[in-house]
Design an enzyme around this catalytic site. Structure first.
Site, PDB file in Angstrom:
ATOM      1  N   GLY A 138       0.839  -1.212   0.000  1.00  0.00           N
ATOM      2  CA  GLY A 138       0.000   0.000   0.000  1.00  0.00           C
ATOM      3  C   GLY A 138       0.867   1.253   0.000  1.00  0.00           C
TER       4      GLY A 138
ATOM      5  N   GLY B 128       1.896   3.192  -2.249  1.00  0.00           N
ATOM      6  CA  GLY B 128       1.662   4.250  -3.224  1.00  0.00           C
ATOM      7  C   GLY B 128       0.766   5.357  -2.706  1.00  0.00           C
TER       8      GLY B 128
ATOM      9  N   GLY C 281      -1.184   7.385   1.078  1.00  0.00           N
ATOM     10  CA  GLY C 281      -1.560   7.522   2.481  1.00  0.00           C
ATOM     11  C   GLY C 281      -0.541   7.036   3.503  1.00  0.00           C
TER      12      GLY C 281
ATOM     13  CG  ASP D 156      -3.695  -8.370  -6.331  1.00  0.00           C
ATOM     14  OD1 ASP D 156      -4.040  -8.105  -5.155  1.00  0.00           O
ATOM     15  OD2 ASP D 156      -4.498  -8.809  -7.179  1.00  0.00           O
TER      16      ASP D 156
ATOM     17  CB  SER E  19      -9.437   0.024  11.200  1.00  0.00           C
ATOM     18  OG  SER E  19     -10.295   1.143  11.342  1.00  0.00           O
TER      19      SER E  19
ATOM     20  CE1 TYR F  59     -10.961  -0.855   5.944  1.00  0.00           C
ATOM     21  CE2 TYR F  59     -11.883  -0.095   8.020  1.00  0.00           C
ATOM     22  CZ  TYR F  59     -10.846  -0.113   7.105  1.00  0.00           C
ATOM     23  OH  TYR F  59      -9.687   0.594   7.353  1.00  0.00           O
ATOM     24  CB  ALA F  60     -16.191  -3.707  11.114  1.00  0.00           C
TER      25      ALA F  60
HETATM   26  N1  LIG Z   1      -7.030   6.287   6.537  1.00  0.00           N
HETATM   27  C1  LIG Z   1      -7.616   5.888   7.634  1.00  0.00           C
HETATM   28  O1  LIG Z   1      -8.337   6.635   8.288  1.00  0.00           O
HETATM   29  C2  LIG Z   1      -7.414   4.486   8.141  1.00  0.00           C
HETATM   30  C3  LIG Z   1      -7.955   4.188   9.389  1.00  0.00           C
HETATM   31  C4  LIG Z   1      -7.796   2.914   9.900  1.00  0.00           C
HETATM   32  C5  LIG Z   1      -7.092   1.970   9.184  1.00  0.00           C
HETATM   33  N2  LIG Z   1      -6.581   2.292   7.974  1.00  0.00           N
HETATM   34  C6  LIG Z   1      -5.881   1.239   7.253  1.00  0.00           C
HETATM   35  O2  LIG Z   1      -4.571   1.672   6.949  1.00  0.00           O
HETATM   36  C7  LIG Z   1      -4.159   1.115   5.708  1.00  0.00           C
HETATM   37  C8  LIG Z   1      -3.729   2.225   4.774  1.00  0.00           C
HETATM   38  O3  LIG Z   1      -4.834   3.098   4.554  1.00  0.00           O
HETATM   39  P1  LIG Z   1      -4.680   4.453   3.732  1.00  0.00           P
HETATM   40  O4  LIG Z   1      -5.595   5.404   4.362  1.00  0.00           O
HETATM   41  O5  LIG Z   1      -3.251   4.786   3.552  1.00  0.00           O
HETATM   42  O6  LIG Z   1      -5.338   3.991   2.351  1.00  0.00           O
HETATM   43  P2  LIG Z   1      -5.107   4.535   0.857  1.00  0.00           P
HETATM   44  O7  LIG Z   1      -6.356   4.232   0.130  1.00  0.00           O
HETATM   45  O8  LIG Z   1      -4.588   5.926   0.878  1.00  0.00           O
HETATM   46  O9  LIG Z   1      -3.924   3.586   0.328  1.00  0.00           O
HETATM   47  C9  LIG Z   1      -4.110   2.206   0.171  1.00  0.00           C
HETATM   48  C10 LIG Z   1      -3.101   1.698  -0.852  1.00  0.00           C
HETATM   49  O10 LIG Z   1      -3.272   0.274  -0.944  1.00  0.00           O
HETATM   50  C11 LIG Z   1      -3.136  -0.096  -2.299  1.00  0.00           C
HETATM   51  N3  LIG Z   1      -3.808  -1.361  -2.541  1.00  0.00           N
HETATM   52  C12 LIG Z   1      -5.142  -1.604  -2.578  1.00  0.00           C
HETATM   53  N4  LIG Z   1      -5.380  -2.888  -2.875  1.00  0.00           N
HETATM   54  C13 LIG Z   1      -4.163  -3.491  -3.039  1.00  0.00           C
HETATM   55  C14 LIG Z   1      -3.749  -4.802  -3.372  1.00  0.00           C
HETATM   56  N5  LIG Z   1      -4.637  -5.784  -3.610  1.00  0.00           N
HETATM   57  N6  LIG Z   1      -2.427  -5.059  -3.430  1.00  0.00           N
HETATM   58  C15 LIG Z   1      -1.525  -4.084  -3.211  1.00  0.00           C
HETATM   59  N7  LIG Z   1      -1.855  -2.816  -2.911  1.00  0.00           N
HETATM   60  C16 LIG Z   1      -3.165  -2.518  -2.828  1.00  0.00           C
HETATM   61  C17 LIG Z   1      -3.776   1.059  -3.076  1.00  0.00           C
HETATM   62  O11 LIG Z   1      -3.346   1.063  -4.421  1.00  0.00           O
HETATM   63  C18 LIG Z   1      -3.307   2.261  -2.261  1.00  0.00           C
HETATM   64  O12 LIG Z   1      -2.086   2.768  -2.762  1.00  0.00           O
HETATM   65  C19 LIG Z   1      -5.351   0.301   5.189  1.00  0.00           C
HETATM   66  O13 LIG Z   1      -5.180  -1.045   5.541  1.00  0.00           O
HETATM   67  C20 LIG Z   1      -6.516   0.891   5.928  1.00  0.00           C
HETATM   68  O14 LIG Z   1      -7.575  -0.010   6.055  1.00  0.00           O
HETATM   69  C21 LIG Z   1      -6.730   3.522   7.433  1.00  0.00           C
END
Ligand SMILES: NC(=O)c1ccc[n+]([C@@H]2O[C@H](COP(=O)([O-])OP(=O)(O)OC[C@H]3O[C@@H](n4cnc5c(N)ncnc54)[C@H](O)[C@@H]3O)[C@@H](O)[C@H]2O)c1
Length: 249
Positions: A15, A17, A19, A63, A145, A158-159
């Site tokens: 992930g 790329g 956040g 993936d 999360s 998701y939960a």
């Molecule tokens: N942002 C929040 O508020 C939050 C809160 C709790 C938990 N999280 C968790 O933190 C993690 C990161 O979240 P984020 O906010 O940075 O999300 P984001 O959407 O900004 O980034 C997620 C990244 O995962 C990649 N991705 C998706 N499916 C994939 C796959 N099959 N194989 C490889 N890469 C894949 C996407 O291309 C993307 O770059 C996630 O697991 C999310 O559930 C986020």
């Protein structure tokens, strides 16, 4: 030779790329690790790696929901910096929100495949490589999360996966302790990333009102805790589920 608490270590971040994954790559590199930025979106992973420089980072397409893709990522990752990563961060994740009575089976399966099965596949394959190469220490950090404990309506898929990540982390920590590999997870609150950008403003305002710190979190505020868990500063932290939510419950 890089300096910093993570000098000599290689990190594999999924992930990467976007956040939290991208912020994690930045901070692990800041602390001296070589970083493999892995994402399904190769172009986005390349942007992360390019920012850090070719000597410190490389991009990889993966993936996480595909065993074949994860398996070949292990070989590619070892080839990049001539050693198996001893830090693995499972940050790839997706949402497909919707009320349970209307949730298409596909949305359930997709979220399960990335969030829970993906965490399983990456953990299994990369832990094997760490053990085979007899890495003296390892740290695997999974992204759960706070939703695993808040259980929001509209997020049954998701939960459930994020609650599963907590149990999965605990089991892995018990099985891998004897190999010197620690496994922990983080429960972020609402963090200002593209994933949360699609949440309706009304909901975000409610979250901010309920959060004692009165704001969303920044990806770097999660990445700092990941960097701590990656390093030997957290040498006795294992099987933990750490909330990083600004106090949101
Ligand atoms: N942002 C929040 O508020 C939050 C809160 C709790 C938990 N999280 C968790 O933190 C993690 C990161 O979240 P984020 O906010 O940075 O999300 P984001 O959407 O900004 O980034 C997620 C990244 O995962 C990649 N991705 C998706 N499916 C994939 C796959 N099959 N194989 C490889 N890469 C894949 C996407 O291309 C993307 O770059 C996630 O697991 C999310 O559930 C986020």
């Amino acid at each position: 030779m890089a300096s910093g608490i993570l000098a000599g270590r290689v990190a594999f971040v999924t992930g990467a790329g976007s956040g939290i994954g991208r912020a994690t790559c930045r901070l692990l590199a800041r602390d001296g690790a070589k970083v493999i930025a892995a994402d399904r979106n190769l172009q986005a992973a390349k942007e992360t790696a390019n920012e850090l420089g070719n000597d410190r980072a490389a991009a990889l397409e993966v993936d996480v929901s595909s065993a074949q893709s994860v398996q070949s990522a292990v070989g590619d990752a070892i080839a990049k910096f001539q050693q198996a990563p001893s830090i693995v961060v499972n940050s790839a994740g997706i949402t497909r929100d919707g009320y349970l009575l209307k949730m298409p089976e596909r949305d359930y399966d997709d979220v399960y495949s990335v969030n829970l099965k993906g965490t399983f596949l990456v953990t299994q394959h990369f832990a094997k490589a760490m053990i085979e190469q007899q890495q003296p220490r390892g740290s695997i950090i999974n992204l759960s999360s706070i939703v695993a404990r808040m259980n929001n309506v509209g997020q049954a898929n998701y939960a459930a996966t994020k609650a599963g990540v907590i149990s999965f982390t605990e089991v892995a920590s018990k099985e891998f302790g004897k190999f010197g590999i620690r496994v922990n997870c983080i429960l972020p609150g609402y963090i200002d990333t593209p994933m949360v950008a699609v949440v309706p403003d009304k909901i975000k305002q409610q979250v901010v009102q309920r959060c004692p710190l009165g704001r969303l979190g920044q990806p770097e505020e999660i990445a700092e805790v990941i960097a701590f868990l990656a390093s030997e500063k957290s040498a006795y932290v294992n099987g933990a589920a750490i909330e990083v939510t600004g106090g949101l419950k």
